[in-house]
Design a protein around this motif. Structure first.
Motif, PDB file in Angstrom:
ATOM      1  N   GLY A   1      10.333  15.384  -7.207  1.00 31.81           N
ATOM      2  CA  GLY A   1      10.835  15.993  -5.982  1.00 31.81           C
ATOM      3  C   GLY A   1      10.047  15.626  -4.746  1.00 31.81           C
ATOM      4  N   GLY A   2       8.893  15.033  -4.952  1.00 28.74           N
ATOM      5  CA  GLY A   2       8.042  14.672  -3.837  1.00 28.74           C
ATOM      6  C   GLY A   2       8.458  13.363  -3.185  1.00 28.74           C
ATOM      7  N   SER A   3       7.659  12.948  -2.203  1.00 33.24           N
ATOM      8  CA  SER A   3       7.958  11.745  -1.428  1.00 33.24           C
ATOM      9  C   SER A   3       6.729  10.852  -1.314  1.00 33.24           C
ATOM     10  CB  SER A   3       8.429  12.123  -0.016  1.00 33.24           C
ATOM     11  OG  SER A   3       9.627  12.873  -0.054  1.00 33.24           O
ATOM     12  N   LEU A   4       6.995   9.577  -1.162  1.00 34.18           N
ATOM     13  CA  LEU A   4       5.965   8.586  -0.861  1.00 34.18           C
ATOM     14  C   LEU A   4       6.564   7.545   0.064  1.00 34.18           C
ATOM     15  CD1 LEU A   4       4.269   7.837  -4.309  1.00 34.18           C
ATOM     16  CD2 LEU A   4       3.179   8.926  -2.342  1.00 34.18           C
ATOM     17  N   ARG A   5       5.698   6.927   0.852  1.00 32.14           N
ATOM     18  CA  ARG A   5       6.138   5.829   1.715  1.00 32.14           C
ATOM     19  C   ARG A   5       5.284   4.610   1.413  1.00 32.14           C
ATOM     20  NH1 ARG A   5       5.387   4.877   8.176  1.00 32.14           N
ATOM     21  NH2 ARG A   5       7.387   3.862   8.619  1.00 32.14           N
TER      22      ARG A   5
ATOM     23  N   ASN B   1       5.335  -6.911  11.568  1.00 34.94           N
ATOM     24  CA  ASN B   1       5.535  -7.684  10.329  1.00 34.94           C
ATOM     25  C   ASN B   1       5.303  -6.822   9.091  1.00 34.94           C
ATOM     26  OD1 ASN B   1       5.956  -9.800  12.022  1.00 34.94           O
ATOM     27  ND2 ASN B   1       4.311 -11.089  11.248  1.00 34.94           N
ATOM     28  N   THR B   2       5.895  -5.645   9.107  1.00 36.53           N
ATOM     29  CA  THR B   2       5.667  -4.699   8.021  1.00 36.53           C
ATOM     30  C   THR B   2       6.992  -4.186   7.480  1.00 36.53           C
ATOM     31  OG1 THR B   2       3.560  -4.015   8.989  1.00 36.53           O
ATOM     32  CG2 THR B   2       4.536  -2.552   7.353  1.00 36.53           C
ATOM     33  N   LEU B   3       7.053  -4.136   6.178  1.00 31.49           N
ATOM     34  CA  LEU B   3       8.210  -3.627   5.447  1.00 31.49           C
ATOM     35  C   LEU B   3       7.840  -2.270   4.874  1.00 31.49           C
ATOM     36  CD1 LEU B   3      11.054  -4.497   4.210  1.00 31.49           C
ATOM     37  CD2 LEU B   3       9.715  -5.149   2.192  1.00 31.49           C
ATOM     38  N   TYR B   4       8.812  -1.357   4.839  1.00 35.05           N
ATOM     39  CA  TYR B   4       8.566  -0.019   4.319  1.00 35.05           C
ATOM     40  C   TYR B   4       9.594   0.348   3.258  1.00 35.05           C
ATOM     41  CZ  TYR B   4       5.838   0.397   8.610  1.00 35.05           C
ATOM     42  OH  TYR B   4       4.933   0.192   9.618  1.00 35.05           O
ATOM     43  N   LEU B   5       9.189   1.276   2.427  1.00 36.95           N
ATOM     44  CA  LEU B   5      10.118   1.896   1.489  1.00 36.95           C
ATOM     45  C   LEU B   5       9.808   3.387   1.467  1.00 36.95           C
ATOM     46  CD1 LEU B   5      12.439   1.332  -0.550  1.00 36.95           C
ATOM     47  CD2 LEU B   5      10.687   1.388  -2.347  1.00 36.95           C
ATOM     48  N   GLN B   6      10.680   4.163   2.067  1.00 31.29           N
ATOM     49  CA  GLN B   6      10.552   5.618   2.036  1.00 31.29           C
ATOM     50  C   GLN B   6      11.237   6.120   0.782  1.00 31.29           C
ATOM     51  OE1 GLN B   6       8.953   7.805   4.231  1.00 31.29           O
ATOM     52  NE2 GLN B   6       9.419   9.324   2.657  1.00 31.29           N
ATOM     53  N   MET B   7      10.487   6.828  -0.041  1.00 32.02           N
ATOM     54  CA  MET B   7      11.012   7.309  -1.318  1.00 32.02           C
ATOM     55  C   MET B   7      10.982   8.828  -1.315  1.00 32.02           C
ATOM     56  SD  MET B   7       9.225   4.562  -3.913  1.00 32.02           S
ATOM     57  CE  MET B   7       7.600   5.257  -3.669  1.00 32.02           C
ATOM     58  N   ASN B   8      12.142   9.429  -1.373  1.00 35.59           N
ATOM     59  CA  ASN B   8      12.273  10.879  -1.414  1.00 35.59           C
ATOM     60  C   ASN B   8      12.879  11.317  -2.735  1.00 35.59           C
ATOM     61  OD1 ASN B   8      11.375  10.971   1.289  1.00 35.59           O
ATOM     62  ND2 ASN B   8      13.463  10.779   2.071  1.00 35.59           N
TER      63      ASN B   8
ATOM     64  N   GLN C   1       0.971   1.088  -7.459  1.00 31.97           N
ATOM     65  CA  GLN C   1       1.439   1.957  -8.539  1.00 31.97           C
ATOM     66  C   GLN C   1       2.004   3.253  -7.980  1.00 31.97           C
ATOM     67  OE1 GLN C   1       1.605   1.391 -11.936  1.00 31.97           O
ATOM     68  NE2 GLN C   1       2.603   3.393 -12.111  1.00 31.97           N
ATOM     69  N   VAL C   2       3.169   3.640  -8.501  1.00 30.52           N
ATOM     70  CA  VAL C   2       3.781   4.933  -8.198  1.00 30.52           C
ATOM     71  C   VAL C   2       3.951   5.681  -9.506  1.00 30.52           C
ATOM     72  CG1 VAL C   2       5.862   6.098  -7.384  1.00 30.52           C
ATOM     73  CG2 VAL C   2       4.965   4.116  -6.138  1.00 30.52           C
TER      74      VAL C   2
ATOM     75  N   SER D   1       0.852  -1.187   0.000  1.00 26.36           N
ATOM     76  CA  SER D   1       0.000   0.000   0.000  1.00 26.36           C
ATOM     77  C   SER D   1       0.886   1.233   0.000  1.00 26.36           C
ATOM     78  CB  SER D   1      -0.933   0.008   1.217  1.00 26.36           C
ATOM     79  OG  SER D   1      -0.176   0.021   2.418  1.00 26.36           O
ATOM     80  N   GLY D   2       0.280   2.378  -0.246  1.00 25.40           N
ATOM     81  CA  GLY D   2       1.015   3.629  -0.153  1.00 25.40           C
ATOM     82  C   GLY D   2       1.391   4.268  -1.471  1.00 25.40           C
ATOM     83  N   GLY D   3       1.107   3.592  -2.570  1.00 24.79           N
ATOM     84  CA  GLY D   3       1.428   4.191  -3.855  1.00 24.79           C
ATOM     85  C   GLY D   3       0.529   5.375  -4.163  1.00 24.79           C
TER      86      GLY D   3
END
Length: 127
Positions: free
Chosen positions: A15-19, A77-84, A122-123, A7-9
């Motif tokens: 220049g923005g961010s998503l997690r 039990n959660t994996l994250y991807l911080q995208m800056n 989707q991102v 989730s989170g897309g």
């Protein structure tokens, strides 16, 4: 049975961010190599980042180093991807994946070695 739900897309400007988040269930969240992959239209699925659930190093594709950060919450039990500092070329479907055992520098990004996959999120990054 391993289940992974991303989730989170979304859509952001350059220049923005998503997690991104990946909720894992159906197995003991330990001794697994967890990876984030992405696939853009017409391109092969590529490794973005990986982390070992038992602690240790993280691995990143050169294209995202310094901009993306992989992390995990073992209690949840959660994996994250911080995208800056997102770029239009980061536009893709992002997938969470899991395989038993350590992550190694020579194979963390080999998609065929992962046997559990989420459905993707989707991102889209606009210029």
């Amino acid at each position: 049975q391993v289940q992974l739900v991303e989730s989170g897309g979304g859509s952001v400007q350059a220049g923005g961010s998503l997690r991104l988040s990946c909720a894992a269930s159906g197995y003991t969240y330990s001794n697994y190599c967890m990876g984030w992959f992405r696939q853009a239209p017409g391109k092969e699925r590529e490794g973005v980042a990986a982390i070992y659930t038992g602690g240790g190093g993280t691995y990143y594709a050169d294209s995202v180093k310094g901009r993306f950060t992989i992390s995990q919450d073992n209690a949840e039990n959660t994996l994250y991807l911080q995208m800056n500092s997102l770029k239009p070329e980061d536009t893709a479907m992002y997938y969470c994946a899991a395989r038993r055992g350590y992550c190694y520098i020579y194979n963390w990004d080999r998609r065929y070695e992962y046997n559990s996959w989420g459905q993707g999120t989707q991102v889209t990054v606009s210029s």
